[in-house]
Design a protein around this motif. Structure first.
Motif, PDB file in Angstrom:
ATOM      1  N   ARG A 221     -47.402  22.267  -9.027  1.00  0.00           N
ATOM      2  CA  ARG A 221     -47.688  23.525  -9.480  1.00  0.00           C
ATOM      3  C   ARG A 221     -47.932  24.198  -8.211  1.00  0.00           C
ATOM      4  N   ALA A 222     -48.607  23.818  -7.296  1.00  0.00           N
ATOM      5  CA  ALA A 222     -49.103  24.410  -6.048  1.00  0.00           C
ATOM      6  C   ALA A 222     -47.756  24.973  -5.508  1.00  0.00           C
ATOM      7  N   VAL A 223     -46.815  24.286  -5.267  1.00  0.00           N
ATOM      8  CA  VAL A 223     -45.434  24.805  -4.719  1.00  0.00           C
ATOM      9  C   VAL A 223     -45.005  25.962  -5.595  1.00  0.00           C
ATOM     10  N   LEU A 224     -45.234  25.486  -6.911  1.00  0.00           N
ATOM     11  CA  LEU A 224     -44.591  26.737  -7.824  1.00  0.00           C
ATOM     12  C   LEU A 224     -45.236  28.001  -7.444  1.00  0.00           C
ATOM     13  N   ARG A 244     -42.275  12.936  -6.037  1.00  0.00           N
ATOM     14  CA  ARG A 244     -42.378  13.337  -4.802  1.00  0.00           C
ATOM     15  C   ARG A 244     -41.709  14.765  -5.129  1.00  0.00           C
ATOM     16  N   ALA A 245     -41.634  15.323  -6.090  1.00  0.00           N
ATOM     17  CA  ALA A 245     -41.077  16.482  -6.359  1.00  0.00           C
ATOM     18  C   ALA A 245     -41.462  17.716  -5.648  1.00  0.00           C
ATOM     19  N   ALA A 246     -42.846  17.736  -5.343  1.00  0.00           N
ATOM     20  CA  ALA A 246     -43.434  18.841  -4.449  1.00  0.00           C
ATOM     21  C   ALA A 246     -42.723  18.913  -3.177  1.00  0.00           C
ATOM     22  N   ASP A 247     -42.512  17.717  -2.663  1.00  0.00           N
ATOM     23  CA  ASP A 247     -42.001  17.580  -1.232  1.00  0.00           C
ATOM     24  C   ASP A 247     -40.260  17.939  -1.362  1.00  0.00           C
ATOM     25  N   ALA A 248     -39.679  17.604  -2.384  1.00  0.00           N
ATOM     26  CA  ALA A 248     -38.218  17.941  -2.583  1.00  0.00           C
ATOM     27  C   ALA A 248     -38.191  19.315  -2.697  1.00  0.00           C
ATOM     28  N   LEU A 249     -38.936  20.028  -3.497  1.00  0.00           N
ATOM     29  CA  LEU A 249     -38.823  21.401  -3.626  1.00  0.00           C
ATOM     30  C   LEU A 249     -38.989  22.207  -2.300  1.00  0.00           C
ATOM     31  N   ARG A 250     -39.932  21.776  -1.342  1.00  0.00           N
ATOM     32  CA  ARG A 250     -40.242  22.487  -0.250  1.00  0.00           C
ATOM     33  C   ARG A 250     -38.788  22.165   0.593  1.00  0.00           C
ATOM     34  N   GLU A 251     -38.386  21.161   0.821  1.00  0.00           N
ATOM     35  CA  GLU A 251     -37.071  20.803   1.358  1.00  0.00           C
ATOM     36  C   GLU A 251     -36.044  21.508   0.852  1.00  0.00           C
ATOM     37  N   ASN A 252     -35.829  21.801  -0.432  1.00  0.00           N
ATOM     38  CA  ASN A 252     -34.621  22.422  -1.105  1.00  0.00           C
ATOM     39  C   ASN A 252     -35.147  23.122  -2.213  1.00  0.00           C
ATOM     40  N   PRO A 253     -35.526  24.465  -2.154  1.00  0.00           N
ATOM     41  CA  PRO A 253     -36.434  25.190  -3.335  1.00  0.00           C
ATOM     42  C   PRO A 253     -35.290  25.299  -4.377  1.00  0.00           C
ATOM     43  N   ARG A 272     -36.444  32.281  -1.381  1.00  0.00           N
ATOM     44  CA  ARG A 272     -37.056  33.328  -0.322  1.00  0.00           C
ATOM     45  C   ARG A 272     -38.457  33.108  -0.155  1.00  0.00           C
ATOM     46  N   ALA A 273     -39.171  32.951  -1.254  1.00  0.00           N
ATOM     47  CA  ALA A 273     -40.712  33.038  -0.820  1.00  0.00           C
ATOM     48  C   ALA A 273     -40.852  31.908  -0.210  1.00  0.00           C
ATOM     49  N   LEU A 274     -40.378  30.792  -0.293  1.00  0.00           N
ATOM     50  CA  LEU A 274     -40.831  29.668   0.175  1.00  0.00           C
ATOM     51  C   LEU A 274     -40.065  29.520   1.874  1.00  0.00           C
ATOM     52  N   LEU A 275     -38.845  29.994   1.827  1.00  0.00           N
ATOM     53  CA  LEU A 275     -38.213  29.745   3.209  1.00  0.00           C
ATOM     54  C   LEU A 275     -38.189  30.981   4.258  1.00  0.00           C
TER      55      LEU A 275
END
Length: 795
Positions: A221-224, A244-253, A272-275
């Motif tokens: 939720r924090a990453v989203l 580990r979905a949060a880490d996976a999303l940070r690595e590949n949004p 774009r918001a994350l990277l």
């Protein structure tokens, strides 16, 4: 055909009421029906994989009640909380599923990269992964391809009966057979069915029965939140990506695309918001995620694989600068597999020496003409496992026995019809037999099962739906395919996990998707016989694959075509449709009536009038026994609009529980591809209580919105495998793009005594019957079957 305002020729028909004007087109709505059930394709993905000619524009699979306008966090089937095992020694259904799939998955892993660990992007490949990548590059460049690069590592197929994977083991301590894996659980890994919506901090059960820790949900939720995406997607993403979905999303949004209903442009904004400036349309991570999404969406339309050229075209539509490189990267990363199945038989002849050397140029030309296919491993696993299992049944058929042959011959002589006798003789000597025919022909395989029981064999009839089971009668002992696989119906399993059967007869075979069929065939003993029976003219399965059609085309086993016609004007009309002719039939008893309408509003009004007044008055059929069938869920004359009007007339009420009241007719979808008709009984804190053909069912409160629709009106895909005393088929003006011959054939054949057609598509109906003959799907089962040895030279 008769043409009138209603079956009773009521001259005093009341004036048209309801909304006028053209039906609204739901194609502009952004969220697709999670199970591919939307009859109108999602316009946001118009640049996705092109639909082959003859495929209806978004045919309705009926496998999930959530529609295009449902929010992403609630569309599709929600996953129930994992139940605590009552006996410690007994394996849970999930454990049985995992045990079965673990062994099967090893087979597909041998076809993927032979490597010790994950290979980072850009590093060199080795083994079969390198061979497959080399084949893709050669195909794209137009150069000849070494057939050995595409040869499959399957030594067990070289000779003899194919080795079968291990079934689920029996429960420890002699507690009895392990419950069969649910067909829904095998589909839940990647299908666009939404998981349990998570709105609290409590742990949520995943598709595989494990519980996602609250801290993992909070991290996602924090990453989203950082990326501006709805936090309601957290549960679905944890389901798809793990703890580990949060880490996976940070690595590949772009893995946000794993959540149902998320569009590529939304995933781009999240990335774009994350990277920031580090991302772009050519990012390899974006390309790999898009390729996977394209194949998943294609599966919702029934395809188990796609041509590489179609994938590249779709990637270009998503602004991928180098689609060729994107496909190569997806293959290298193991996100997709690559196949060229048409050349399987040449896999061992990689040289041009020998007596057939002069044919080498022609063979090379044939290989160049065979398309390269891309597919997801789950469907590749299912199709290859199914091909192996079917070949096993063909090659390990019944042993020659003079006494048994005489008994079968006597049974054939006593058969009620020549077609039934032919079917009995075919089954006597073969392990796999196909049977085709209409509704009246269903009596033939049922009689076969009875004859087999008289010979002392353990025989069982399985059908697609409870409706079909009821039509056969209780004395047949029929079960549903889903109930058989779940272990809720049927004879159970032996110590090796196989069904305790000698003969399994499956009716409604066109409704078998590839994953359910693979589990069904894998669960049969080596010595069992399998009969697949069905009408090849109906719509194919809601899930991916075209099992029955591929088997008929492959010609690897005997096929018995019934010569028993469907009687009456409805049967005559449907028979003509099956060969591409929309004929006018004589209906002296008003068995077939055409009701012309000008617009969607009039179509809704006339439909309600037919169900509530005309059909009951003319035929004595109660409204609850008349089924309305239309093209899609949306629009001014889709299932939503029709059900709203029918509820107001037949069972008005405030809709106190999620829009439902006691007495409402509903369609309950417990799993993708399964539609159960039910009646609402009551509602309480536990959920909505339904009566499903005499079985009490409680739908949890948080699943009602996504799993239950009103059911007075269904789509043709939902109605497949079921029949009613009367059917009203609604064809508003905007339905033309969703029509083809299988759709018309399926819809028009649902009424046993009477068919009314609310007709507003003018010449589009005749055009669909005459010029749109098939529902094309790209699958691999047929070439796999044709490449495998099926004839045993020792028999």
């Amino acid at each position: 055909m008769s043409t009138d305002r209603d079956p009773a020729a009521v001259a005093e028909a009341e004036p048209v009421a309801g909304p006028g004007g053209p039906a609204t087109d739901e194609a502009t709505e952004p969220v697709p029906d999670p199970a591919g059930a939307s009859d109108t394709p999602d316009a946001s993905d118009a640049s996705d994989v092109p639909v082959p000619d003859g495929t209806p524009a978004g045919d309705d699979s009926g496998s999930d009640p959530a529609g295009p306008d449902d929010p992403p966090g609630q569309a599709g089937e929600t996953t129930e909380a994992a139940e605590t095992a009552e006996t410690a020694a007994a394996l849970s259904e999930t454990e049985a599923e995992l045990a079965a799939q673990r062994e099967l998955r090893e087979r597909i892993e041998r076809r993927k990269a032979e490597k010790d660990g994950p290979i980072p992007a850009g590093t060199k490949l080795s083994g079969q992964a390198a061979d497959l990548l080399a084949a893709v590059r050669a195909m794209e460049s137009g150069a000849p391809v070494d057939p050995s690069l595409l040869a499959r590592a399957a030594p067990e197929r070289a000779s003899g009966v194919p080795a079968r994977p291990r079934r689920p083991e029996a429960s420890p301590g002699g507690q009895g057979p392990v419950p069969a894996p649910s067909p829904a659980s095998a589909r839940e890994h990647a299908r666009d069915d939404a998981r349990d919506p998570v709105g609290t901090g409590s742990a949520a059960p995943s598709a595989e029965g494990r519980v996602t820790p609250p801290e993992a949900l909070a991290a996602v939720r924090a990453v989203l939140g950082e990326g501006g995406a709805p936090e309601a997607l957290a549960g679905q993403l944890c389901d798809a990506l793990g703890e580990r979905a949060a880490d996976a999303l940070r690595e590949n949004p772009w893995l946000l695309l794993c959540a149902p209903g998320v569009r590529p442009d939304q995933a781009d904004g999240f990335a774009r918001a994350l990277l920031g400036a580090a991302c772009g349309p050519g990012d390899e991570r974006r390309a790999a995620a898009l390729v996977g999404r394209l194949l998943e969406r294609a599966a919702l339309r029934g395809h188990t694989a796609l041509e590489a050229s179609a994938v590249r075209e779709a990637l270009a539509g998503h602004a991928v600068p180098d689609p060729d490189a994107a496909v190569r990267h997806a293959v290298a990363e193991g996100a997709v597999l690559v196949f060229q199945d048409g050349d399987q038989e040449d896999g061992d002849s990689g040289t041009e020496s020998g007596p057939d050397a002069e044919d080498a140029p022609e063979a090379a030309a044939d290989r160049a003409a065979t398309p390269v296919l891309l597919g997801l491993d789950r469907y590749a696993l299912a199709e290859e496992s199914l091909a192996d299992g079917l070949t096993r049944l063909v090659r390990s058929g019944p042993e020659a026995d003079a006494d048994a042959e005489a008994s079968w011959a006597e049974a054939a002589a006593r058969a009620a019809s020549p077609s039934a006798a032919e079917l009995i003789r075919a089954v006597a000597g073969h392990g796999l037999v196909l049977h085709t025919g209409g509704e009246a022909a269903r009596a033939e395989p049922v009689a076969l099962a009875g004859a087999a029981r008289a010979l002392g064999l353990r025989a069982l009839v399985a059908v697609h739906s409870d409706n079909g089971r009821a039509r056969l009668g209780a004395d047949t002992g029929a079960v549903t395919v889903a109930g058989l696989l779940e272990g809720a119906q049927g004879p159970g399993r032996d110590a090796e996990g196989a069904f305790a059967l000698d003969l399994l007869v499956v009716l409604d075979a066109p409704q078998l998707d590839v994953e359910s069929a693979a589990m069904l065939v894998e669960s049969l003993p080596d010595t069992a016989r399998l009969v697949l029976s069905g009408d090849p003219g109906v719509l194919w399965s809601a899930g991916a694959g075209r099992v029955f059609g591929d088997l008929l085309a492959a010609g690897v086993c005997p096929r018995v075509a019934s010569r028993t016609p469907d009687a009456g004007p409805v049967g005559e009309l449907v028979s003509g449709i099956g060969i591409g002719e929309l004929n006018q039939v004589e209906a002296p008893g008003r068995e077939v009536v055409i009701v012309p309408v000008r617009d969607a509003g009039e179509a809704v009004h006339r439909t309600v009038q037919l169900v509530a007044e005309s059909v009951p008055r003319a035929f004595g059929v109660e409204p609850g026994q008349t089924q309305v069938i239309t093209v899609g869920h949306g629009g001014s004359a889709g299932t939503r609009a029709l059900n709203a009007a029918l509820k107001q007339r037949l069972n008005p009420g405030p809709g106190a529980f999620g829009g439902f009241d006691p007495g409402d007719s509903v369609a309950y979808v417990p799993a993708p591809g399964r539609t159960l008709q039910a009646t609402v009984v009551s509602a309480d804190t536990e959920g909505l209580r339904l009566d499903c053909a005499g079985t009490a069912v409680v739908v949890p409160r948080d699943r009602v919105e996504s799993a239950v629709r009103h059911g007075w009106a269904l789509t043709a895909h939902q109605a497949a495998g079921m029949r009613w005393p009367a059917a009203v088929v609604v064809l508003p003006g905007d339905a033309a793009q969703g029509l083809n011959r299988p759709w018309v054939y399926t819809a028009f054949s649902r009424g046993e005594r009477h068919l009314s057609v609310v007709h507003g598509v003018e010449q589009a109906l005749a055009h669909a019957v005459t010029n749109l003959p098939s529902e094309d799907r790209t699958t691999r089962l047929r070439p796999l079957l044709e490449a495998l040895p099926t004839a045993d030279p020792g028999r």
